[in-house]
Scaffold this motif. Structure first.
Motif, short mmCIF file in Angstrom:
data_model
loop_
_atom_site.label_atom_id
_atom_site.label_comp_id
_atom_site.label_asym_id
_atom_site.label_seq_id
_atom_site.Cartn_x
_atom_site.Cartn_y
_atom_site.Cartn_z
N VAL A 131 5.48 1.92 3.63
CA VAL A 131 5.51 1.03 2.47
C VAL A 131 4.53 -0.12 2.67
O VAL A 131 3.85 -0.56 1.74
N LYS A 132 4.45 -0.59 3.92
CA LYS A 132 3.51 -1.67 4.24
C LYS A 132 2.08 -1.23 4.00
O LYS A 132 1.24 -1.99 3.49
N SER A 147 -0.42 -2.85 1.29
CA SER A 147 -1.70 -3.40 1.74
C SER A 147 -2.86 -2.78 0.96
O SER A 147 -3.79 -3.48 0.54
N ALA A 148 -2.79 -1.46 0.77
CA ALA A 148 -3.86 -0.77 0.04
C ALA A 148 -3.94 -1.25 -1.40
O ALA A 148 -5.02 -1.56 -1.92
N PHE A 149 -2.77 -1.34 -2.07
CA PHE A 149 -2.76 -1.80 -3.47
C PHE A 149 -3.19 -3.26 -3.56
O PHE A 149 -3.99 -3.63 -4.42
N SER A 156 -0.07 4.32 -3.61
CA SER A 156 1.20 4.80 -3.06
C SER A 156 1.12 6.24 -2.55
O SER A 156 2.09 6.77 -2.03
N ARG A 157 -0.02 6.88 -2.74
CA ARG A 157 -0.19 8.24 -2.21
C ARG A 157 -0.80 8.23 -0.81
O ARG A 157 -0.98 9.27 -0.21
N GLN A 158 -1.20 7.03 -0.34
CA GLN A 158 -1.87 6.96 0.95
C GLN A 158 -0.90 7.26 2.08
O GLN A 158 0.30 7.05 1.97
N CYS A 159 -1.49 7.73 3.21
CA CYS A 159 -0.66 8.15 4.32
C CYS A 159 -1.41 7.91 5.62
O CYS A 159 -2.62 8.14 5.71
N PRO A 187 0.01 -8.37 -0.46
CA PRO A 187 -0.78 -9.51 0.03
C PRO A 187 -1.53 -10.22 -1.09
O PRO A 187 -1.96 -9.60 -2.07
N SER A 188 -1.68 -11.53 -0.91
CA SER A 188 -2.46 -12.39 -1.84
C SER A 188 -1.99 -12.28 -3.29
O SER A 188 -2.81 -12.26 -4.21
#
Length: 1095
Positions: free
Chosen positions: A46-47, A51-53, A839-842, A1008-1009
Motif C-alpha cells: 500500500v505504501k 508513493s507512486a500515485f 495501484s497496479r504496481q508491484c 506524500p505531499s
C-alpha cells in the motif's frame, strides 16, 4: 443485466459480483461454522501504491500550476520585501473611524432633509380645498383607454441608472406612494404632499454632495411615502399595495422612544366570535410596532388572569422577532368564556411594570398598558390613583372592540386620565390604522423636546419596496441598515400637542460598509464584523439571512441573529458583552471555522480586536488568525513595471474589493476596479480616490507573477503535453486579490463551466473571504497540494472535477505571510485513472503481487483529510463521506486517533417541523378574507343585531371552523453536527476490527505531499453490526423547562442613549374619540355586499 457501477479507470468488471457471491457461498459451505481468519493487507505494498500515485499527481499539479516557478520568483524579491506584524488594535480603530465618517455623511444628509421639511411645513397653511396634481408612484405614466394620462398619473421620465442597479428611476424628482386603503385626494394627504415637494431640491443636493447615497425618503404621519429617486410602483396580483411607511421599523424607531408594554386582552364570554378575532389581530398589530429596544408581555383575562405564555408570569421579555412569533402562536389558543374582571388585570399590569422597572432591565423609558376589550363597567380611578397619579408615567391605551358605544365613555376616560388614547375598532379592516394612533401619542415628548435623535436600524431586508422586488429575481435581496430622524411641527400653536409630521431616512446597504474594510490587511482567514447595541449582527461573514438556495427566502429571525450564535465558542460571551458595552480591547480563542458549504472545518486561534463606532449604536470587531494571518509584507516595484504587467488580458482583480472609489463621481461608475487603477496610475483621472498602499502591492504582485503567463502558454502550445486534456485550468491568486487564469482546453470544453466565474462565490475573491482553494492551501504544509472535489448544491452530481492548490510563502517559517496560491482543475476521470494505474504496481521480482485493488477481497479508496471519497471502485460513492460507506473502519480510525471528530453547532439552521394549522387562521388575517369577514359581520348586525353573537358565530363558522391538519414547514432551529479532520502526525496505520463472525483488516497510508490517504479495506468481512457514521445535523431539542429558561434569559444589551418618555408641558386632552358607522360607509359597502352574495 444491470450496468456496472465501477468508476472511471476501475480495474474491476461488472460480472465479478455474481462470481464473488458464488465463491463466497462455496467457501462458507466448505468451512461450516468455522470463523474466517483475518486477511492481512501488506503495508509495504500500500505504501508503494501511495508513493507512486503521490509522486505522479504532485508532478502533474506542480508542472501545470507553475508553483515552483512562482515560488522561485517571490524568493528572488525576498531581500527587497519588508515584513510587518499587523497591529490589530490600531487597525480596528482606523476602520471604525472610516465607518464613523461614512455614517456621519449619511446622517448629515438626513438632517438636511429634516430642516427643509420643518421649514416647508412652518410656511404652509392648511387648505382643505387644495387641489394639487402630484406624481403618484402607482399611477405615473398610466393612460386610460383613450390614451390620455390618468389623473395623478402624468408623464414621469424614467431611465435606467447603474448606481440604482440599472432600475428605471428619475434622479431629478421624487414621487409619492399612498397605501391602497387611503384616499389619494384626502385633504390631509394633498396638503402634506404639497409642502413636502420642497424636499426634491434637497434630495438632489444630497445626492450631488454624496454620490454614494442611494434611496432617500420621507414617510408622513398621514401615511404617504415620498421617495427619491422617483420609481414606478406596481400593485400585487390583487391590485393592492400594502406598504405603509408608518409600519416600518425605521419609522417607529425614529418616532418613539423605547417602551415597556403590557397588553391586556379581554377573553370574557361577550368576546366570542369575530370580536375575539379582531382582538387577536389588534394584539398582533401592536406586536408589529414593537422593536428590539422594547419589552412586553400579554395577559388574557376573564374572572382569572391567563398569561399567554405561562412561563413568563410576572415579567417582560424583549420584543425581538423570535419572542413576538412565540406569543403569536399562543394567541391562537385563546378562547372566550366567563366574566371579565378588569380590576385584577390592571393591578397585575401596574405591578409588573413597577417591578420590572426596578430590576434595571427593560427600556427604563416609556411605559404603557394596552387594553383590548368590548367594554368596561367602571373607570377604575382608585387603581389609577394608587399606581399612576399624579405623575401618570404609565400611559393607558384603550381599544374598544365592536360597534356598541355603551362603554365608550368609561374607556375614553381611562385613556384621557392617563395620557393615552382611546379608539374603537369595529372591523378587521380598521385595526391597523387605529393601532398606529398610539405611536403618535408616544412621540409627543420627543416632539416637545425638539430632540432630533438619529436612529439606526438593525440589518434588514425590505422586500416590500419596488426596488427590492425588482432586484430580488436577478440579484437577490439586499441587506441594509437605515438611518432615520423624526420631523416635527414647529408651529407655535401645536407645540404642546407635540405633532409628529413624519420621519425621513436613507438606506445604507451593508455591502457599503464592507467597502471601507481593506480585506488585504485582514489576511486569508481574517474578517471584520459589526453588531448593534442589542448584540445582533449588522455584518458578519457567517450571517446567513436566506435559505433554500435559488428561492432566496428570508429566515424569520434573520435580523436578530446574536453574535454569540456565530462566535459560539465564546461560551461566556466575553467578546459579545465587551462590544455591546462599547469597550475597546482584545480577546483570543480557538475557533472552528467551517468552509465548503459547512462540510469542512479549519481549527485555528483567532485574535479579536474591537471598538465602538461613534455616532451610531454599532460596535466593530476584527478577527485575525494567528500565524501567517498576523503578518503583512510590502514589496516595491516601479509604476512603469507594474502597469506593463497589469495590461495582460488574463489579469483580473477582486470586483468586491475597493481599490479605487468609483462611486464618488458618476463618470467613474462604469469603470471596473482594474480600469480605475490604470487611469489613476496614468494620472488621467485626478478625481479618483484610490488606496495607494493596496495598489502598490497589486503592482508588485503583477510583476512577480507575470512570468507564469509565458510558462502556461508554452505548456499549452506543446501538443504532446496534456494530450488527453486531463488538466483543464491553471489559476493563481495573490493576497491583493489579483488573479490569473489559463485554459488548457477550449472554454466550451471545460467540464466545470462555472469554476472561477462571478457566480462561483466560494472560489473567487469577494468582500467576505478569500477563495476556498486559497484558504485551504494556506493551512496545508508548504510545498504540498490540497486536493478536493466540489460538493453539489443540487440533486445532480457535479463531482466530475478535482481541484488541486498549494500556497506560496515568502519565507520557510510559520511567521511568513502566504503571498499567493496556485492550482489546477482536472477531470475526475483523469485523476482516478492515475490512481488505478498506481495501484497496479508491484515490488516483487516475478511481477506477481501479493495483493491488488483488482482483488475481490479488498476495496480501495482515496479519501481526503476531511474523510470525503475522491476515488472508489463504486463511482457513485465519489464525494460521499467515508464513514457512510465504511462505518466500521471510520469508527476504528476515530478510536485510534487517525481522525478526530469535531462537534459543530448551527444556531441559524432551518428544520422541518409538522405544525398544526388551519386554513382559516391565516385566511382571516389576509386583507381580503378579513374584509369580507367584516362585511358579513356588519350585515349580520344590521339584519338581526339582537342575536348578534349566535348569528355571527354561525355565519363566521365557514371562515374559522375548518379542521386542523398537520402541515410540514421549515422553522428556525439549533442543530449539532460533526466534522472530521485527519491527524497530521499519523502517516500510516494498520488495524483490525472484531466483527460478529470475522475480523476486518485495513491499511491507511498518507499520499506524500498531499492531504490525501489511500485506504485499503478487507471486503470479505462485511461487519454490518457497526452502523455508518454520518454528518447529518441533529436538531437540539429543548424540554419545556429549558425553553422557559431560554425565554426568560436576557443577554446583556445597551439601551439607546436617548429617552423621551414624559414631558410636563404635554397636552394630553387629545386622546381619541368614538367613531360611528356613517351612511357613506354603508353606501361604500353596498357593491361589495352584492359581490359577496353573488358568489
Amino acid at each position: 443485466m444491470e450496468p456496472s457501477m465501477a468508476g472511471p479507470g476501475s480495474p474491476r468488471r461488472a460480472s465479478r459480483g455474481a462470481s464473488a457471491l458464488l465463491a463466497a457461498a462455496l467457501l462458507y459451505a466448505a468451512l461450516g461454522d468455522v470463523v474466517r481468519s483475518e486477511q492481512q493487507i501488506p503495508l509495504s505494498v500500500v505504501k508503494l501504491w501511495a508513493s507512486a500515485f503521490g509522486g505522479e499527481i504532485k508532478s502533474i499539479a506542480a508542472k501545470y500550476s507553475g508553483s515552483q516557478l512562482l515560488q522561485k520568483k517571490y524568493k528572488e524579491y525576498e531581500k527587497d520585501v519588508a515584513i510587518e506584524e499587523i497591529d490589530g488594535l490600531q487597525l480596528v480603530k482606523k476602520l471604525a473611524k472610516n465607518m464613523e465618517e461614512m455614517f456621519h455623511k449619511k446622517s448629515e444628509a438626513v438632517r438636511r432633509l429634516v430642516e427643509a421639511a420643518e421649514e416647508a411645513h412652518l410656511k404652509h397653511e392648511f387648505d382643505a380645498d387644495l387641489q394639487y396634481e402630484y406624481f403618484n408612484a402607482v399611477l405615473i405614466n398610466e393612460r386610460d383607454k383613450d390614451g390620455n394620462f390618468l389623473e395623478l398619473g402624468k408623464e414621469f421620465i424614467l431611465a435606467p441608472n447603474d448606481h440604482f442597479n440599472n432600475l428605471p428611476v428619475n434622479i431629478s424628482l421624487s414621487d409619492v406612494q399612498v397605501p391602497t386603503n387611503m384616499y389619494n385626494k384626502d385633504p390631509a394627504i394633498v396638503n402634506g404632499v404639497y409642502w413636502s415637494e420642497s424636499l426634491n431640491k434637497v434630495f438632489v443636493d444630497n445626492f450631488d454632495r454624496d454620490p454614494s447615497l442611494i434611496w432617500q425618503y420621507f414617510g408622513s404621519a398621514k401615511g404617504f411615502f415620498r421617495q427619491y429617486p422617483g420609481i414606478k410602483w406596481e400593485p400585487d396580483e390583487n391590485g393592492v399595495i400594502a406598504f405603509d411607511c408608518r409600519n416600518r421599523k425605521w419609522y417607529i424607531q425614529a418616532a418613539t422612544s423605547p417602551k415597556d408594554v403590557v397588553i391586556l386582552v379581554d377573553v370574557s364570554g361577550s368576546m366570542k366570535g369575530l370580536r375575539l378575532t379582531i382582538a387577536k389581530q389588534t394584539v398582533s398589530s401592536i406586536l408589529d410596532t414593537l422593536g428590539d429596544d422594547d419589552f412586553f408581555n400579554i395577559i388574557a383575562y376573564n374572572e382569572e388572569l391567563h398569561y399567554v405564555e405561562p412561563c413568563l408570569n410576572g415579567t417582560l421579555v424583549q420584543a425581538d422577532r423570535t419572542n413576538k412569533e412565540h406569543f403569536r402562536e399562543h394567541l391562537d389558543k385563546l378562547f372566550a368564556k366567563g366574566i371579565g374582571m378588569l380590576d385584577i388585570s390592571l393591578n397585575e399590569a401596574f405591578n409588573i411594570l413597577s417591578d420590572f422597572n426596578h430590576t434595571g432591565q427593560g427600556s427604563i423609558c416609556s411605559q404603557a398598558i394596552m387594553l383590548i376589550t368590548d367594554g368596561a363597567v367602571d373607570t377604575y380611578d382608585t387603581i389609577f390613583a394608587k399606581y399612576n397619579w399624579p405623575d401618570r408615567k404609565v400611559r393607558i391605551f384603550t381599544y374598544l372592540i365592536g360597534r356598541e358605544a355603551a362603554f365608550a365613555d368609561n374607556l375614553k376616560w381611562m385613556a384621557c386620565a392617563n395620557k393615552g388614547f382611546f379608539t374603537q375598532i369595529s372591523t378587521l379592516a380598521d385595526v391597523q390604522e387605529n393601532v398606529m394612533e398610539y405611536l403618535h401619542v408616544l412621540s409627543r415628548p420627543k416632539v416637545i423636546d425638539q430632540e432630533h435623535d438619529v436612529v439606526w436600524t438593525e440589518a434588514y431586508i425590505d422586500s416590500t419596496l419596488p426596488q427590492a422586488q425588482k432586484l430580488a429575481d436577478d440579484q437577490g435581496l439586499v441587506l441594509m441598515t437605515t438611518v432615520a430622524m423624526p420631523v416635527f411641527s414647529k408651529q407655535n400653536e401645536t407645540r404642546s400637542k407635540g405633532i409628529l409630521l413624519g420621519v425621513v431616512g436613507t438606506d445604507v446597504p451593508v455591502k457599503e460598509l464592507l467597502k471601507t474594510i481593506p480585506k488585504y490587511k485582514l489576511g486569508i482567514h481574517g474578517y471584520a464584523f459589526a453588531i448593534t447595541n442589542n448584540g445582533y449582527i449588522l455584518t458578519h461573514p457567517e450571517l446567513r439571512p436566506l435559505y433554500e438556495e435559488g428561492k432566496k427566502r428570508r429566515k424569520p429571525n434573520y435580523s436578530s441573529v446574536d453574535l454569540s450564535e456565530v462566535e459560539w465558542e465564546d461560551r461566556d460571551d466575553v467578546l459579545r458583552n465587551a462590544m455591546v458595552n462599547r469597550k475597546t480591547g482584545k480577546f483570543s480563542m480557538e475557533v472552528k471555522k467551517t468552509v465548503d458549504k459547512g462540510k469542512r472545518v479549519l481549527v485555528m486561534t483567532n485574535d479579536y480586536y474591537y471598538t465602538d463606532i461613534k455616532g451610531t449604536p454599532f460596535s466593530l470587531g476584527v478577527a485575525l488568525s494567528r500565524g501567517h494571518g498576523k503578518y503583512f509584507f510590502r514589496g516595491n516595484v516601479t509604476i512603469e513595471e507594474g502597469l506593463h504587467d497589469l495590461e495582460h488580458p488574463d489579469v483580473s482583480l477582486a470586483d468586491e474589493w475597493s481599490y479605487c472609489n468609483t462611486d464618488l463621481h458618476p463618470e467613474h461608475r462604469h469603470l471596473s476596479q482594474l480600469e480605475a487603477i490604470k487611469l489613476y496610475l496614468k494620472g488621467k483621472e485626478p478625481l479618483l480616490q484610490c488606496d495607494k498602499e493596496l495598489i502598490q502591492e497589486v503592482l508588485f504582485d503583477a510583476v512577480v507573477s507575470a512570468p507564469i503567463e509565458a510558462y502556461w502558454t508554452s505548456l499549452a502550445l506543446n501538443k504532446s503535453e496534456n494530450s488527453d486534456k486531463g488538466v483543464e485550468v491553471a489559476f493563481l491568486g495573490t493576497r491583493t486579490g489579483l488573479s490569473r487564469i489559463n485554459l488548457f482546453v477550449g472554454a466550451e470544453q471545460l467540464t466545470n463551466q462555472d469554476f472561477l466565474k462571478a457566480g462561483d462565490k466560494e472560489n473567487i475573491f469577494n468582500a467576505d473571504h478569500f477563495p476556498l482553494w486559497y484558504r485551504r492551501a494556506a493551512e496545508q504544509i508548504p510545498g504540498s497540494f490540497v486536493y478536493s472535489i466540489p460538493f453539489s448544491t443540487g440533486t445532480v452530481n457535479k463531482s466530475n472535477v478535482v481541484t488541486a492548490s498549494t500556497s506560496i510563502q515568502l519565507l520557510d517559517e510559520r511567521k511568513s505571510p502566504v503571498v499567493a496560491a496556485v492550482g489546477i482543475q482536472m477531470k475526475l476521470e483523469f485523476f482516478q485513472r492515475k490512481f488505478w494505474t498506481a495501484s497496479r504496481q508491484c515490488a516483487s521480482l516475478d511481477g506477481k503481487c501479493s495483493i491488488s485493488c483488482d482483488d475481490e477481497t479488498v476495496n480501495c479508496y482515496l479519501i481526503d483529510n476531511n474523510g470525503f471519497i475522491l476515488v472508489s471502485e463504486d463511482y457513485m460513492q465519489t464525494g460521499d463521506f467515508f464513514g457512510e460507506v465504511e462505518g466500521a473502519v471510520m469508527n476504528k480510525l476515530l478510536t485510534m486517533g487517525s481522525f478526530k471528530r469535531i462537534t459543530l453547532y448551527d444556531y441559524q439552521a432551518m428544520c422541518r417541523a409538522n405544525k398544526e394549522s388551519s386554513d382559516s387562521a391565516h385566511g382571516l388575517l389576509d386583507p381580503y378574507n378579513a374584509f369580507l369577514s367584516a362585511v358579513k359581520w356588519i350585515m349580520t348586525e344590521l339584519v338581526l343585531f339582537l342575536v348578534e353573537f349566535n348569528l355571527c358565530s354561525w355565519w363566521h363558522s365557514d371562515m374559522t371552523a375548518k379542521a386542523q391538519k398537520l402541515k410540514q414547514t421549515l422553522e428556525p432551529c439549533d442543530t449539532e453536527y460533526p466534522a472530521f479532520v485527519s491527524e497530521r502526525t499519523i502517516k500510516e496505520t494498520t488495524g483490525n476490527i472484531a466483527c460478529e463472525d470475522c475480523t476486518k483488516s485495513f491499511v491507511i497510508q498518507q499520499i506524500p505531499s498531499s492531504n490525501l490517504f489511500m485506504v485499503v479495506v478487507d471486503s470479505s468481512c462485511l461487519c454490518e453490526s457497526v452502523a455508518p457514521i454520518t454528518m447529518a445535523p441533529i436538531e437540539i431539542r429543548y424540554n419545556e423547562s429549558l425553553k422557559c429558561e431560554r425565554l426568560k434569559a436576557q443577554k446583556i444589551r445597551r439601551r439607546p442613549e436617548s429617552c423621551h418618555g414624559f414631558h410636563p408641558e404635554e397636552n394630553a386632552r387629545e386622546c381619541g374619540g368614538a367613531p360611528t358607522l356613517q351612511a357613506s360607509v354603508a353606501l361604500f359597502l353596498l357593491p361589495l355586499l352584492l359581490i359577496l352574495f353573488s358568489r
